[in-house]
Design an enzyme around this catalytic site. Sequence first.
Site, PDB file in Angstrom:
ATOM      1  N   ASP A 140     -76.725  53.752  19.265  1.00  0.00           N
ATOM      2  CA  ASP A 140     -76.917  53.579  20.711  1.00  0.00           C
ATOM      3  C   ASP A 140     -75.684  54.063  21.486  1.00  0.00           C
ATOM      4  O   ASP A 140     -75.745  54.253  22.695  1.00  0.00           O
ATOM      5  CB  ASP A 140     -77.141  52.087  21.039  1.00  0.00           C
ATOM      6  CG  ASP A 140     -78.564  51.812  21.505  1.00  0.00           C
ATOM      7  OD1 ASP A 140     -79.263  52.773  21.879  1.00  0.00           O
ATOM      8  OD2 ASP A 140     -78.960  50.630  21.488  1.00  0.00           O
TER       9      ASP A 140
ATOM     10  N   GLN B 145     -81.896  45.605  20.056  1.00  0.00           N
ATOM     11  CA  GLN B 145     -82.584  45.794  21.335  1.00  0.00           C
ATOM     12  C   GLN B 145     -82.030  44.829  22.388  1.00  0.00           C
ATOM     13  O   GLN B 145     -81.930  43.632  22.145  1.00  0.00           O
ATOM     14  CB  GLN B 145     -84.101  45.574  21.146  1.00  0.00           C
ATOM     15  CG  GLN B 145     -84.924  45.859  22.370  1.00  0.00           C
ATOM     16  CD  GLN B 145     -84.909  47.332  22.777  1.00  0.00           C
ATOM     17  OE1 GLN B 145     -84.963  48.227  21.943  1.00  0.00           O
ATOM     18  NE2 GLN B 145     -84.790  47.588  24.075  1.00  0.00           N
TER      19      GLN B 145
ATOM     20  N   LYS C 193     -89.816  53.157  19.124  1.00  0.00           N
ATOM     21  CA  LYS C 193     -88.689  53.722  18.366  1.00  0.00           C
ATOM     22  C   LYS C 193     -89.054  53.846  16.885  1.00  0.00           C
ATOM     23  O   LYS C 193     -88.799  54.869  16.248  1.00  0.00           O
ATOM     24  CB  LYS C 193     -87.433  52.842  18.552  1.00  0.00           C
ATOM     25  CG  LYS C 193     -86.825  52.991  19.944  1.00  0.00           C
ATOM     26  CD  LYS C 193     -85.818  51.913  20.300  1.00  0.00           C
ATOM     27  CE  LYS C 193     -85.420  52.067  21.773  1.00  0.00           C
ATOM     28  NZ  LYS C 193     -84.550  51.013  22.283  1.00  0.00           N
TER      29      LYS C 193
END
Length: 295
Positions: free
Chosen positions: A121, A98, A54
């Site tokens: 997200d 994460q 990422k």
Amino acid sequence: MTAKLISGTEVAKAIREELTAEVTELKGKHNIVPGLVTILVGEDPASQSYVAAKNKTAHALGIYSEQVTLDPDTSEKELLELVDKYNNDPKINGILVQLPLPKHINEANVLYAIDPDKDVDGFHPVNVGKMVLGEKCFLPCTPHGILELLTRSGVETSGAEVVIIGRSNIVGKPIANLMLQKREAGNATITLCHTRTKDMAAHCRRADIIIAAVGVPKMVTADMVKDGVAIIDVGVNRIGKASNGKAILAGDVDFDAVKEKASCITPVPGGVGPMTITMLMKNTVQAAKMAANLI
Ligand code: NAP
């Protein structure tokens, strides 16, 4: 019939080129550099590689990125304080924590603490609610990527029978919601299957589009699909190790057999995977534009 390959790698590349142009324009015209922070707690190797990918992608697109790695025994309070710090940092437009988090940290407490305007997200209930209502919001990255794959590959979804296997909060439920809406890559008739579904094969056999997000290697077999079906395989299953030590991956679909009946199909790897990271970057650019009142 041998299926046309839907290459997520190629589609992601095209979107990344568009994003690079957008980031360059934001910098040139408005002096804005979108910023992303990734927060990893612990040393899970898969999570480490996702986070590294990422940050590498962000860097390649001209997005400012910070990577924070915390000890596995970091407390929930410490993590919440860090999230709060980034909620108030104007350089940062997107915050990604994460998952999975260590067991002693309540995931929901952390995800809900992220400012919904920085929730790239798309997991915060505010964004989930807006998504269900069809309002402007951050769409969760994997379902968003699937919509782009379908649109850019010319798969007709309007009126299509779509069977989705898997009802997780990050893939199955949101893609079901999005594809039933009156929108691009929407207007479909949805069947959502899971472990309690009685006759999965019967549902799959009448599907024009199958989206498999299960986590069971090669579960969708050729006898379960009709000729001409479009297949989106979300599954990433490690089924062994190659001699060079790299994991051998398989999807949830028996690719070699099903491709002989399908009209189009995503491979694993190189299908949905590259799209997920790309849509995270798209959301980060969107967040930067929202913060500057440009959209
Ligand atoms: P998850 O949270 O584990 O959910 C799996 C879903 O599949 C559940 O709804 C479960 O049903 C259902 N299921 C499991 N076994 C089944 C069976 N034998 N028959 C019918 N349904 C079954 O999984 P997820 O997070 O959505 O991920 C699914 C897969 O996609 C995994 O392989 C994951 O690695 C992959 N993935 C890939 C990406 C990407 O970017 N490429 C992103 C996310 C996920 P119940 O609800 O009844 O338990």
